[in-house]
Design a protein around this motif. Structure first.
Motif, PDB file in Angstrom:
ATOM      1  N   ALA A  19       0.830  -1.205   0.000  1.00  0.00           N
ATOM      2  CA  ALA A  19       0.000   0.000   0.000  1.00  0.00           C
ATOM      3  C   ALA A  19       0.868   1.261   0.000  1.00  0.00           C
ATOM      4  CB  ALA A  19      -0.952   0.002   1.191  1.00  0.00           C
ATOM      5  N   THR A  34      -5.811  10.011  -4.768  1.00  0.00           N
ATOM      6  CA  THR A  34      -5.655   8.559  -4.687  1.00  0.00           C
ATOM      7  C   THR A  34      -4.471   8.214  -3.790  1.00  0.00           C
ATOM      8  OG1 THR A  34      -6.573   8.296  -6.905  1.00  0.00           O
ATOM      9  CG2 THR A  34      -5.343   6.446  -6.028  1.00  0.00           C
ATOM     10  N   GLU A  37      -5.502   8.511  -0.147  1.00  0.00           N
ATOM     11  CA  GLU A  37      -6.338   7.387   0.281  1.00  0.00           C
ATOM     12  C   GLU A  37      -5.487   6.128   0.474  1.00  0.00           C
ATOM     13  OE1 GLU A  37      -9.365   5.321   1.729  1.00  0.00           O
ATOM     14  OE2 GLU A  37      -9.444   7.475   1.305  1.00  0.00           O
ATOM     15  N   LEU A  38      -4.576   5.887  -0.443  1.00  0.00           N
ATOM     16  CA  LEU A  38      -3.694   4.726  -0.309  1.00  0.00           C
ATOM     17  C   LEU A  38      -2.759   4.870   0.887  1.00  0.00           C
ATOM     18  CD1 LEU A  38      -2.896   4.058  -4.059  1.00  0.00           C
ATOM     19  CD2 LEU A  38      -4.205   2.578  -2.536  1.00  0.00           C
ATOM     20  N   LYS A  40      -3.545   6.390   3.678  1.00  0.00           N
ATOM     21  CA  LYS A  40      -4.380   6.060   4.843  1.00  0.00           C
ATOM     22  C   LYS A  40      -4.528   4.548   4.981  1.00  0.00           C
ATOM     23  CE  LYS A  40      -7.187  10.263   4.810  1.00  0.00           C
ATOM     24  NZ  LYS A  40      -8.547  10.804   4.600  1.00  0.00           N
ATOM     25  N   GLN A  41      -4.758   3.882   3.849  1.00  0.00           N
ATOM     26  CA  GLN A  41      -4.893   2.431   3.858  1.00  0.00           C
ATOM     27  C   GLN A  41      -3.588   1.777   4.328  1.00  0.00           C
ATOM     28  OE1 GLN A  41      -5.122   0.395   0.019  1.00  0.00           O
ATOM     29  NE2 GLN A  41      -6.943  -0.658   0.790  1.00  0.00           N
ATOM     30  N   GLU A  44      -3.318   2.015   8.047  1.00  0.00           N
ATOM     31  CA  GLU A  44      -4.207   1.047   8.697  1.00  0.00           C
ATOM     32  C   GLU A  44      -3.578  -0.343   8.683  1.00  0.00           C
ATOM     33  OE1 GLU A  44      -7.969   1.338   6.682  1.00  0.00           O
ATOM     34  OE2 GLU A  44      -8.294   3.394   7.376  1.00  0.00           O
ATOM     35  N   HIS A  45      -3.028  -0.726   7.527  1.00  0.00           N
ATOM     36  CA  HIS A  45      -2.359  -2.028   7.439  1.00  0.00           C
ATOM     37  C   HIS A  45      -1.152  -2.076   8.376  1.00  0.00           C
ATOM     38  CE1 HIS A  45      -4.714  -3.819   4.295  1.00  0.00           C
ATOM     39  NE2 HIS A  45      -4.391  -2.899   3.397  1.00  0.00           N
TER      40      HIS A  45
END
Length: 66
Positions: A19, A34, A37-38, A40-41, A44-45
Motif C-alpha cells: 500500500a 488517490t 487514500e492509499l 491512509k490504507q 491502517e495495514h
C-alpha cells in the motif's frame, strides 16, 4: 504453531508495504487524492501489522514456556 503467528504478521506487514508503494506511485504521478487514500490504507495495514507482531511475540513466549 507459533511460526504461523509470525507468518501472518509478516503477511500483514507486506500488505502495508504494498500500500505504501502504491501510494508513492500515485503521489509521483501527482494523483494526490488517490495517493492520500492509499496512504491512509497503508497506515491502517501498518497498525494491524504492528498489533499482529505483538500478538505473535506474546503467543510465542507463552508457547516456549510450556
Amino acid at each position: 504453531m507459533p511460526q504461523s503467528f509470525h507468518q501472518r504478521a509478516a503477511e500483514i506487514h507486506e500488505l502495508a508495504a504494498q500500500a505504501h508503494r502504491s501510494a508513492a506511485v500515485h503521489h509521483g504521478k501527482e494523483d494526490h487524492l488517490t495517493g492520500l487514500e492509499l496512504s491512509k490504507q497503508a497506515m491502517e495495514h501498518a497498525a494491524k501489522a504492528f498489533k499482529a507482531s505483538q500478538e505473535a511475540h506474546q503467543k510465542s513466549e507463552k508457547a516456549s514456556r510450556k
